[in-house]
Write a protein that holds these residues in place. Sequence first.
Motif, PDB file in Angstrom:
ATOM      1  N   ALA A 270       9.987  -1.850   0.346  1.00  0.00           N
ATOM      2  CA  ALA A 270      10.951  -2.936   0.168  1.00  0.00           C
ATOM      3  C   ALA A 270      10.987  -3.871   1.367  1.00  0.00           C
ATOM      4  CB  ALA A 270      12.341  -2.361  -0.090  1.00  0.00           C
ATOM      5  N   THR A 271      10.564  -3.381   2.538  1.00  0.00           N
ATOM      6  CA  THR A 271      10.624  -4.203   3.754  1.00  0.00           C
ATOM      7  C   THR A 271       9.282  -4.852   4.088  1.00  0.00           C
ATOM      8  OG1 THR A 271      10.119  -2.301   5.173  1.00  0.00           O
ATOM      9  CG2 THR A 271      12.439  -2.726   4.705  1.00  0.00           C
ATOM     10  N   CYS A 272       8.293  -4.720   3.194  1.00  0.00           N
ATOM     11  CA  CYS A 272       6.994  -5.341   3.468  1.00  0.00           C
ATOM     12  C   CYS A 272       6.683  -6.418   2.441  1.00  0.00           C
ATOM     13  CB  CYS A 272       5.887  -4.284   3.487  1.00  0.00           C
ATOM     14  SG  CYS A 272       5.274  -3.785   1.862  1.00  0.00           S
ATOM     15  N   HIS A 273       5.639  -7.197   2.715  1.00  0.00           N
ATOM     16  CA  HIS A 273       5.188  -8.261   1.819  1.00  0.00           C
ATOM     17  C   HIS A 273       3.864  -7.923   1.138  1.00  0.00           C
ATOM     18  CE1 HIS A 273       7.944 -10.128   4.683  1.00  0.00           C
ATOM     19  NE2 HIS A 273       8.126 -11.119   3.820  1.00  0.00           N
ATOM     20  N   ILE A 274       3.007  -7.189   1.844  1.00  0.00           N
ATOM     21  CA  ILE A 274       1.651  -6.875   1.369  1.00  0.00           C
ATOM     22  C   ILE A 274       1.366  -5.420   1.696  1.00  0.00           C
ATOM     23  CG2 ILE A 274      -0.821  -7.419   1.589  1.00  0.00           C
ATOM     24  CD1 ILE A 274       0.159 -10.190   2.768  1.00  0.00           C
ATOM     25  N   VAL A 275       0.670  -4.761   0.790  1.00  0.00           N
ATOM     26  CA  VAL A 275       0.227  -3.383   1.024  1.00  0.00           C
ATOM     27  C   VAL A 275      -1.278  -3.373   1.219  1.00  0.00           C
ATOM     28  CG1 VAL A 275      -0.219  -1.220  -0.211  1.00  0.00           C
ATOM     29  CG2 VAL A 275       2.107  -2.104  -0.026  1.00  0.00           C
ATOM     30  N   CYS A 276      -1.749  -2.540   2.144  1.00  0.00           N
ATOM     31  CA  CYS A 276      -3.174  -2.484   2.444  1.00  0.00           C
ATOM     32  C   CYS A 276      -3.610  -1.033   2.590  1.00  0.00           C
ATOM     33  CB  CYS A 276      -3.451  -3.249   3.744  1.00  0.00           C
ATOM     34  SG  CYS A 276      -5.197  -3.309   4.217  1.00  0.00           S
ATOM     35  N   SER A 294       6.327  -1.135  -7.112  1.00  0.00           N
ATOM     36  CA  SER A 294       7.329  -1.875  -6.337  1.00  0.00           C
ATOM     37  C   SER A 294       7.038  -3.370  -6.305  1.00  0.00           C
ATOM     38  CB  SER A 294       7.384  -1.319  -4.910  1.00  0.00           C
ATOM     39  OG  SER A 294       7.663   0.058  -4.914  1.00  0.00           O
ATOM     40  N   SER A 295       6.067  -3.787  -7.103  1.00  0.00           N
ATOM     41  CA  SER A 295       5.675  -5.204  -7.241  1.00  0.00           C
ATOM     42  C   SER A 295       5.177  -5.807  -5.932  1.00  0.00           C
ATOM     43  CB  SER A 295       6.818  -6.051  -7.818  1.00  0.00           C
ATOM     44  OG  SER A 295       7.874  -6.209  -6.900  1.00  0.00           O
ATOM     45  N   ARG A 296       4.395  -5.021  -5.203  1.00  0.00           N
ATOM     46  CA  ARG A 296       3.781  -5.538  -3.999  1.00  0.00           C
ATOM     47  C   ARG A 296       2.292  -5.795  -4.237  1.00  0.00           C
ATOM     48  NH1 ARG A 296       8.131  -6.716  -3.144  1.00  0.00           N
ATOM     49  NH2 ARG A 296       9.491  -6.140  -1.401  1.00  0.00           N
ATOM     50  N   PRO A 297       1.776  -6.951  -3.804  1.00  0.00           N
ATOM     51  CA  PRO A 297       0.340  -7.207  -3.918  1.00  0.00           C
ATOM     52  C   PRO A 297      -0.429  -6.287  -2.983  1.00  0.00           C
ATOM     53  CG  PRO A 297       1.351  -8.883  -2.561  1.00  0.00           C
ATOM     54  CD  PRO A 297       2.482  -8.037  -3.079  1.00  0.00           C
ATOM     55  N   ILE A 298      -1.658  -5.978  -3.352  1.00  0.00           N
ATOM     56  CA  ILE A 298      -2.428  -4.957  -2.637  1.00  0.00           C
ATOM     57  C   ILE A 298      -3.772  -5.517  -2.199  1.00  0.00           C
ATOM     58  CG2 ILE A 298      -3.574  -2.717  -2.878  1.00  0.00           C
ATOM     59  CD1 ILE A 298      -1.466  -2.095  -5.087  1.00  0.00           C
ATOM     60  N   VAL A 299      -4.158  -5.193  -0.990  1.00  0.00           N
ATOM     61  CA  VAL A 299      -5.528  -5.402  -0.514  1.00  0.00           C
ATOM     62  C   VAL A 299      -6.114  -4.024  -0.243  1.00  0.00           C
ATOM     63  CG1 VAL A 299      -7.028  -6.380   1.246  1.00  0.00           C
ATOM     64  CG2 VAL A 299      -4.994  -7.646   0.501  1.00  0.00           C
ATOM     65  N   THR A 300      -7.194  -3.707  -0.944  1.00  0.00           N
ATOM     66  CA  THR A 300      -7.819  -2.405  -0.781  1.00  0.00           C
ATOM     67  C   THR A 300      -9.327  -2.544  -0.950  1.00  0.00           C
ATOM     68  OG1 THR A 300      -7.690  -0.075  -1.450  1.00  0.00           O
ATOM     69  CG2 THR A 300      -7.613  -1.723  -3.217  1.00  0.00           C
ATOM     70  N   THR A 301     -10.028  -1.448  -0.839  1.00  0.00           N
ATOM     71  CA  THR A 301     -11.487  -1.485  -0.863  1.00  0.00           C
ATOM     72  C   THR A 301     -12.026  -1.256  -2.266  1.00  0.00           C
ATOM     73  OG1 THR A 301     -11.250   0.770   0.016  1.00  0.00           O
ATOM     74  CG2 THR A 301     -12.058  -0.905   1.507  1.00  0.00           C
ATOM     75  N   ASP A 302     -13.202  -1.814  -2.481  1.00  0.00           N
ATOM     76  CA  ASP A 302     -13.867  -1.704  -3.783  1.00  0.00           C
ATOM     77  C   ASP A 302     -14.644  -0.386  -3.824  1.00  0.00           C
ATOM     78  OD1 ASP A 302     -14.903  -2.206  -6.258  1.00  0.00           O
ATOM     79  OD2 ASP A 302     -16.265  -3.808  -5.630  1.00  0.00           O
ATOM     80  N   VAL A 303     -13.887   0.716  -3.890  1.00  0.00           N
ATOM     81  CA  VAL A 303     -14.469   2.062  -3.891  1.00  0.00           C
ATOM     82  C   VAL A 303     -13.786   2.876  -4.991  1.00  0.00           C
ATOM     83  CG1 VAL A 303     -15.002   2.006  -1.421  1.00  0.00           C
ATOM     84  CG2 VAL A 303     -12.809   2.950  -2.201  1.00  0.00           C
ATOM     85  N   PRO A 304     -14.404   4.003  -5.393  1.00  0.00           N
ATOM     86  CA  PRO A 304     -13.755   4.851  -6.391  1.00  0.00           C
ATOM     87  C   PRO A 304     -12.330   5.205  -5.990  1.00  0.00           C
ATOM     88  CG  PRO A 304     -16.006   5.588  -6.058  1.00  0.00           C
ATOM     89  CD  PRO A 304     -15.745   4.515  -5.034  1.00  0.00           C
ATOM     90  N   GLY A 305     -11.456   5.216  -6.981  1.00  0.00           N
ATOM     91  CA  GLY A 305     -10.055   5.528  -6.747  1.00  0.00           C
ATOM     92  C   GLY A 305      -9.232   4.298  -6.480  1.00  0.00           C
ATOM     93  N   CYS A 306      -9.600   3.519  -5.466  1.00  0.00           N
ATOM     94  CA  CYS A 306      -8.847   2.305  -5.137  1.00  0.00           C
ATOM     95  C   CYS A 306      -8.999   1.248  -6.231  1.00  0.00           C
ATOM     96  CB  CYS A 306      -9.289   1.755  -3.788  1.00  0.00           C
ATOM     97  SG  CYS A 306      -8.923   2.849  -2.400  1.00  0.00           S
ATOM     98  N   ARG A 307     -10.226   1.062  -6.706  1.00  0.00           N
ATOM     99  CA  ARG A 307     -10.419   0.045  -7.743  1.00  0.00           C
ATOM    100  C   ARG A 307      -9.898   0.502  -9.102  1.00  0.00           C
ATOM    101  NH1 ARG A 307     -16.296   0.503  -6.433  1.00  0.00           N
ATOM    102  NH2 ARG A 307     -17.165   2.261  -7.579  1.00  0.00           N
TER     103      ARG A 307
END
Length: 377
Positions: A270-276, A294-307
Amino acid sequence: MKKKILYLINEDWFFCSHFLDRAKAAHQSGYDVVVVTRVRAHQRDIIDSGLRLIPFQNDRRSVNPFSELRRLWRLISIYHQERPTLCHHIALKSVLLGTIAAKITNVTAIVNAPVGLGYVFSSNNKITYLLRPFVRFALKLFLNPNNSKVIFENFDDMEYFCKKNYVRRDRSILIRGAGIDLEKFRPVPEPFGKPVILLAARMLYDKGVREFVEAATLLRNQGIDACFKLVGGLDPDNRAAIPEAVLNDWVAQGLVEWLGHRTDIAQQLATCHIVCLPSYREGLPKFLLEAAASSRPIVTTDVPGCREVVLHGDNGLLVPPRDAIHLSKALKILIESEVLRAKMGERGRRRSESEFSNNKVITETLCVYQQSLEVIN
């Protein structure tokens, strides 16, 4: 007589985080449930849920065959005494040792869950390189014996194991992660102030923590005003563990804040803007599910599980693993666009509701138990 399910899992915290709700549902459905795990801080959580707990000392770092034989002998003793109807083994070492113990003691229904492929498959150091052929051979022997099913958390791992003939396709099942409590993790408005980017995970190199810090450095050098937060405890038993001194040095340089282990992840989101989460490989990371819910945009890697959680350009952005430059560029895009953050956050919540709810995962898991036991009746 009640049918008995025995869970074998390395750590009590991981059981409580990812499998406790399913075990409680099994207990409420009439199963006798036993949990065999290394006991640390979560003994009371397990016992208060109506489950029986059997402590089992396990060393995740160990590759000593004599130590593993001693653990196997202990497991055989437990299985012989408990006489479970079905065993659910979680993570690679538990899968291998548990399956051998189950076959020796004539347990007829086995559910194996390799979860992520783990450090042995994601690391490039010499020890894991030497271990990999032995692990692959063991997987072919013990991952999918007769009267067993194998649960995967993401499609990539399921396809990999099927193509390598580690499992039969008709015995492989996709259940996507641990599920998410949609009431606990709810959409909340962005906080005011400069953007906060949050990474929550155990402090391991293969979670991409170093790349996160490098990306923070690159953005700070470009004059980007943002706050980078790390949430997560140390894990000294893991070979990919980041030393505490390294984390403290990053903090001293003003590159990141490190809050340590926290149980209030919903509040942190709730206290952040972006999740990484720039991880090298995952089963299906619960933190990303919590972020999406929690409706937070995500930056993650293009790897199994994350994608499996993030569709590029939809509810977040995917970048190559081990690449701080591309990671910093993706973070910059979201830091500079409140509109895009809101759009991606809304899409993430929708995906959580339709694909990753706790109730869905519990129902699918109990169905696997029922089908496995029907085969032997």
